[in-house]
Design an enzyme around this catalytic site. Structure first.
Site, mmCIF file in Angstrom:
data_model
loop_
_atom_site.group_PDB
_atom_site.id
_atom_site.type_symbol
_atom_site.label_atom_id
_atom_site.label_comp_id
_atom_site.label_asym_id
_atom_site.label_seq_id
_atom_site.Cartn_x
_atom_site.Cartn_y
_atom_site.Cartn_z
ATOM 1 N NE ARG A 125 -4.241 -1.811 1.550
ATOM 2 C CZ ARG A 125 -4.343 -2.900 2.302
ATOM 3 N NH1 ARG A 125 -3.595 -3.029 3.377
ATOM 4 N NH2 ARG A 125 -5.218 -3.820 2.010
ATOM 5 C CE LYS A 147 -0.826 14.324 -14.272
ATOM 6 N NZ LYS A 147 -1.118 14.908 -15.585
ATOM 7 C CD GLU A 189 7.001 17.945 -21.812
ATOM 8 O OE1 GLU A 189 6.319 18.866 -21.329
ATOM 9 O OE2 GLU A 189 6.498 16.920 -22.317
ATOM 10 C CE LYS A 231 4.815 18.139 -13.166
ATOM 11 N NZ LYS A 231 4.987 16.983 -14.009
ATOM 12 C CD GLU A 241 -4.190 16.906 -15.529
ATOM 13 O OE1 GLU A 241 -3.034 16.527 -15.323
ATOM 14 O OE2 GLU A 241 -4.830 16.617 -16.543
ATOM 15 N NE ARG A 245 0.025 17.537 -12.372
ATOM 16 C CZ ARG A 245 0.665 16.666 -11.611
ATOM 17 N NH1 ARG A 245 0.327 16.539 -10.343
ATOM 18 N NH2 ARG A 245 1.650 15.930 -12.088
ATOM 19 C CG ASN A 249 -2.335 18.106 -19.696
ATOM 20 O OD1 ASN A 249 -1.347 17.415 -19.452
ATOM 21 N ND2 ASN A 249 -3.446 18.036 -18.981
ATOM 22 C CG HIS A 252 1.150 17.301 -23.329
ATOM 23 N ND1 HIS A 252 1.888 18.468 -23.307
ATOM 24 C CD2 HIS A 252 1.942 16.364 -22.733
ATOM 25 C CE1 HIS A 252 3.054 18.239 -22.706
ATOM 26 N NE2 HIS A 252 3.107 16.964 -22.350
ATOM 27 C CG HIS A 256 -0.873 12.696 -25.527
ATOM 28 N ND1 HIS A 256 -1.526 13.083 -24.379
ATOM 29 C CD2 HIS A 256 0.386 12.363 -25.149
ATOM 30 C CE1 HIS A 256 -0.694 12.996 -23.353
ATOM 31 N NE2 HIS A 256 0.465 12.573 -23.796
ATOM 32 C CG HIS A 269 6.146 12.739 -24.421
ATOM 33 N ND1 HIS A 269 4.797 12.610 -24.647
ATOM 34 C CD2 HIS A 269 6.277 13.677 -23.444
ATOM 35 C CE1 HIS A 269 4.138 13.420 -23.838
ATOM 36 N NE2 HIS A 269 5.010 14.080 -23.103
HETATM 37 P P1 NAD Z 1 13.194 7.322 -21.341
HETATM 38 O O1 NAD Z 1 12.979 7.089 -19.914
HETATM 39 O O2 NAD Z 1 12.801 6.249 -22.288
HETATM 40 O O3 NAD Z 1 14.736 7.689 -21.590
HETATM 41 C C1 NAD Z 1 15.174 7.938 -22.895
HETATM 42 C C2 NAD Z 1 16.423 7.118 -23.239
HETATM 43 O O4 NAD Z 1 17.552 7.713 -22.628
HETATM 44 C C3 NAD Z 1 16.395 5.697 -22.737
HETATM 45 O O5 NAD Z 1 16.985 4.860 -23.682
HETATM 46 C C4 NAD Z 1 17.240 5.750 -21.473
HETATM 47 O O6 NAD Z 1 17.817 4.516 -21.129
HETATM 48 C C5 NAD Z 1 18.280 6.745 -21.872
HETATM 49 N N1 NAD Z 1 18.913 7.497 -20.794
HETATM 50 C C6 NAD Z 1 18.317 8.011 -19.695
HETATM 51 N N2 NAD Z 1 19.171 8.776 -19.035
HETATM 52 C C7 NAD Z 1 20.357 8.731 -19.683
HETATM 53 C C8 NAD Z 1 21.611 9.323 -19.462
HETATM 54 N N3 NAD Z 1 21.819 10.188 -18.492
HETATM 55 N N4 NAD Z 1 22.608 9.032 -20.326
HETATM 56 C C9 NAD Z 1 22.393 8.194 -21.384
HETATM 57 N N5 NAD Z 1 21.207 7.631 -21.658
HETATM 58 C C10 NAD Z 1 20.202 7.904 -20.810
HETATM 59 O O7 NAD Z 1 12.449 8.653 -21.837
HETATM 60 P P2 NAD Z 1 12.047 10.024 -21.116
HETATM 61 O O8 NAD Z 1 11.885 10.995 -22.204
HETATM 62 O O9 NAD Z 1 12.940 10.333 -19.976
HETATM 63 O O10 NAD Z 1 10.627 9.686 -20.473
HETATM 64 C C11 NAD Z 1 9.521 9.378 -21.262
HETATM 65 C C12 NAD Z 1 8.462 8.775 -20.377
HETATM 66 O O11 NAD Z 1 8.083 9.724 -19.395
HETATM 67 C C13 NAD Z 1 7.191 8.375 -21.108
HETATM 68 O O12 NAD Z 1 6.814 7.085 -20.702
HETATM 69 C C14 NAD Z 1 6.158 9.383 -20.636
HETATM 70 O O13 NAD Z 1 4.857 8.851 -20.586
HETATM 71 C C15 NAD Z 1 6.663 9.697 -19.256
HETATM 72 N N6 NAD Z 1 6.252 11.012 -18.741
HETATM 73 C C16 NAD Z 1 5.711 11.050 -17.504
HETATM 74 C C17 NAD Z 1 5.332 12.252 -16.952
HETATM 75 C C18 NAD Z 1 4.807 12.298 -15.551
HETATM 76 O O14 NAD Z 1 4.361 13.368 -15.115
HETATM 77 N N7 NAD Z 1 4.865 11.202 -14.814
HETATM 78 C C19 NAD Z 1 5.520 13.446 -17.667
HETATM 79 C C20 NAD Z 1 6.081 13.372 -18.943
HETATM 80 C C21 NAD Z 1 6.457 12.150 -19.470
HETATM 81 N N1 GLY Z 2 3.262 16.139 -17.266
HETATM 82 C C1 GLY Z 2 2.050 16.768 -16.895
HETATM 83 C C2 GLY Z 2 1.760 16.693 -15.435
HETATM 84 O O1 GLY Z 2 2.592 16.263 -14.660
HETATM 85 O O2 GLY Z 2 0.707 17.073 -15.024
#
Ligand code: NAD
Ligand code: GLY
Length: 365
Positions: A125, A147, A189, A231, A241, A245, A249, A252, A256, A269
């Site tokens: 939990r 999130k 972003e 943020k 949200e 918040r 988006n 987005h 998306h 993304h």
């Molecule tokens: P990712 O986590 O896939 O990382 C991108 C690539 O870079 C991967 O191959 C990773 O292994 C590599 N990498 C990471 N750090 C590195 C470093 N320092 N040196 C070398 N390689 C490195 O992609 P991302 O863009 O970080 O994240 C995308 C994800 O985030 C999506 O799933 C998206 O849905 C999510 N997201 C979540 C939120 C949220 O609020 N939770 C917001 C935006 C995006």
């Molecule tokens: N990435 C959008 C949010 O965190 O609300």
């Protein structure tokens, strides 16, 4: 290089937490987690790409503070952000014997952060989560705000929780190994924060492009700090949200849709969001909400960072608009957009006619 670490707070009452930002921030991670009083067994969820670079320094910092470290790996890539790997991470956490006073450290980009965060939120939990983001996108966005989630066949991030971390450690030095394309995608972003809330950040991005792309530490720290500050302010006011918040988006809804139509194979993304921000700015201009000069500024900045403002002719605009209708934010068929009205200000607009969106997106850019 500045060795100074900046601290910000996400204000959420008893669940408030600190974000540390700076070159070498990982060095004091162990000390910080010690001060938070976690049990000595600690898990690091990561992938092999990231762990190869930063596993040793994170483990050392934790070991020095007396923690016993257990790494858990997931494969690298969005394709693995699903329930199969949540289950495998949870099983390993049980095998290690974590209890409710233990912590999970998510070391990696948004994929690792979202999946590890979700696993931490449901293990017994909920146990403590610490984010150590290593991509620009995760440093300015996904590691802050709580999130968590994974994908399923019905869509992206369809399963998840709101679950705040206990601490976010942003070490700017980790960006040194980030592939160029990932860095640029993260900048999308940051441009978003400029458009929604901060004309000075937008101007900084315009005036310091070379420094940022050459990974100048002070310039990166400035844009990461400013993005996290925005943020943190937004999340502190509207964690779940239900209003404010939603401005996060911006870009987005269209972005998306582009990711969906291209089946997540063509665009990162951030690249899709960059196109989405310009597409939505064009809708704003066509509605008379955004002056032409500001539209041009948005286009120039996005293109200046090598991000897309147009898409190949083969992508059908009709299917993009259909995908917008199926967006999570759409309620009763009324597509929701966060539209800029000037650099630094946005307005949430619902119910724009589908035909109007089609005509704007089909017109010359
Ligand atoms: P990712 O986590 O896939 O990382 C991108 C690539 O870079 C991967 O191959 C990773 O292994 C590599 N990498 C990471 N750090 C590195 C470093 N320092 N040196 C070398 N390689 C490195 O992609 P991302 O863009 O970080 O994240 C995308 C994800 O985030 C999506 O799933 C998206 O849905 C999510 N997201 C979540 C939120 C949220 O609020 N939770 C917001 C935006 C995006
Ligand atoms: N990435 C959008 C949010 O965190 O609300």
């Amino acid at each position: 290089m500045s060795g100074l670490i900046d601290n910000l707070t996400v204000n959420l009452g008893e669940r408030s937490y600190e974000i540390s930002i700076g070159a070498g921030a990982i060095d004091s991670l162990g000390e910080k987690l010690s001060s938070l009083g976690f049990n000595k067994k600690i898990v690091i969820v990561s992938n092999e790409t990231v762990f190869k670079h930063y596993g040793a320094c994170v483990s050392q910092s934790l070991n020095k503070a007396g923690f016993e470290v257990f790494p858990i790996f997931i494969p690298d890539g969005e394709a693995y952000k699903d329930m199969r790997y949540v289950e495998s991470v949870l099983n390993e956490m049980f095998t290690v014997g974590l209890d409710r006073k233990s912590a999970v450290v998510a070391l990696g980009g948004g994929v690792v952060g979202d999946l590890a965060g979700f696993a931490a939120s449901i293990y017994m939990r909920g146990i403590a989560l610490v984010q150590v983001p290593t991509t620009l996108l995760s440093q300015v966005d996904s590691s802050v705000g709580g999130k968590t989630g994974v994908n399923n066949p019905f869509g992206k991030n369809m399963i998840g929780t709101f679950y705040q971390p206990r601490f976010v450690c942003i070490d700017i030095d980790t960006l040194k190994t980030l592939p160029e394309r990932e860095l640029r995608a993260g900048i999308a972003e940051v441009i978003k924060y400029g458009i929604i809330r901060d004309a000075a950040l937008f101007a900084f991005l315009k005036d310091n492009r070379q420094k940022i792309l050459s990974r100048d530490s002070a310039a990166l720290k400035h844009i990461i700090h400013t993005s996290c500050r925005i943020k943190a302010e937004v999340v502190s006011k509207d964690e779940r949200e239900s209003g404010l918040r939603e401005i996060l988006n911006c870009g987005h809804t269209a972005g998306h849709a582009l990711e969906t139509v291209t089946q997540y194979t063509q665009y990162l993304h951030g690249e899709a969001v960059a196109w989405g921000m310009y597409a939505e700015a064009r809708i704003a201009a066509a509605l008379g909400l955004l002056p032409a000069a500001a539209l041009k500024e948005i286009r120039d900045l996005i293109e200046g960072y090598g991000l897309p403002t147009s898409i190949p002719k083969g992508i059908a605009i009709g299917s993009l608009v259909e995908a917008m209708i199926y967006d999570k934010k759409t309620v009763a068929g009324a597509i929701k957009f966060v539209l800029p009205t000037e650099i630094g200000k946005v307005k949430i607009i619902k119910g724009i006619e589908k035909e109007f969106i089609l005509s704007v997106l089909k017109s010359e850019t």
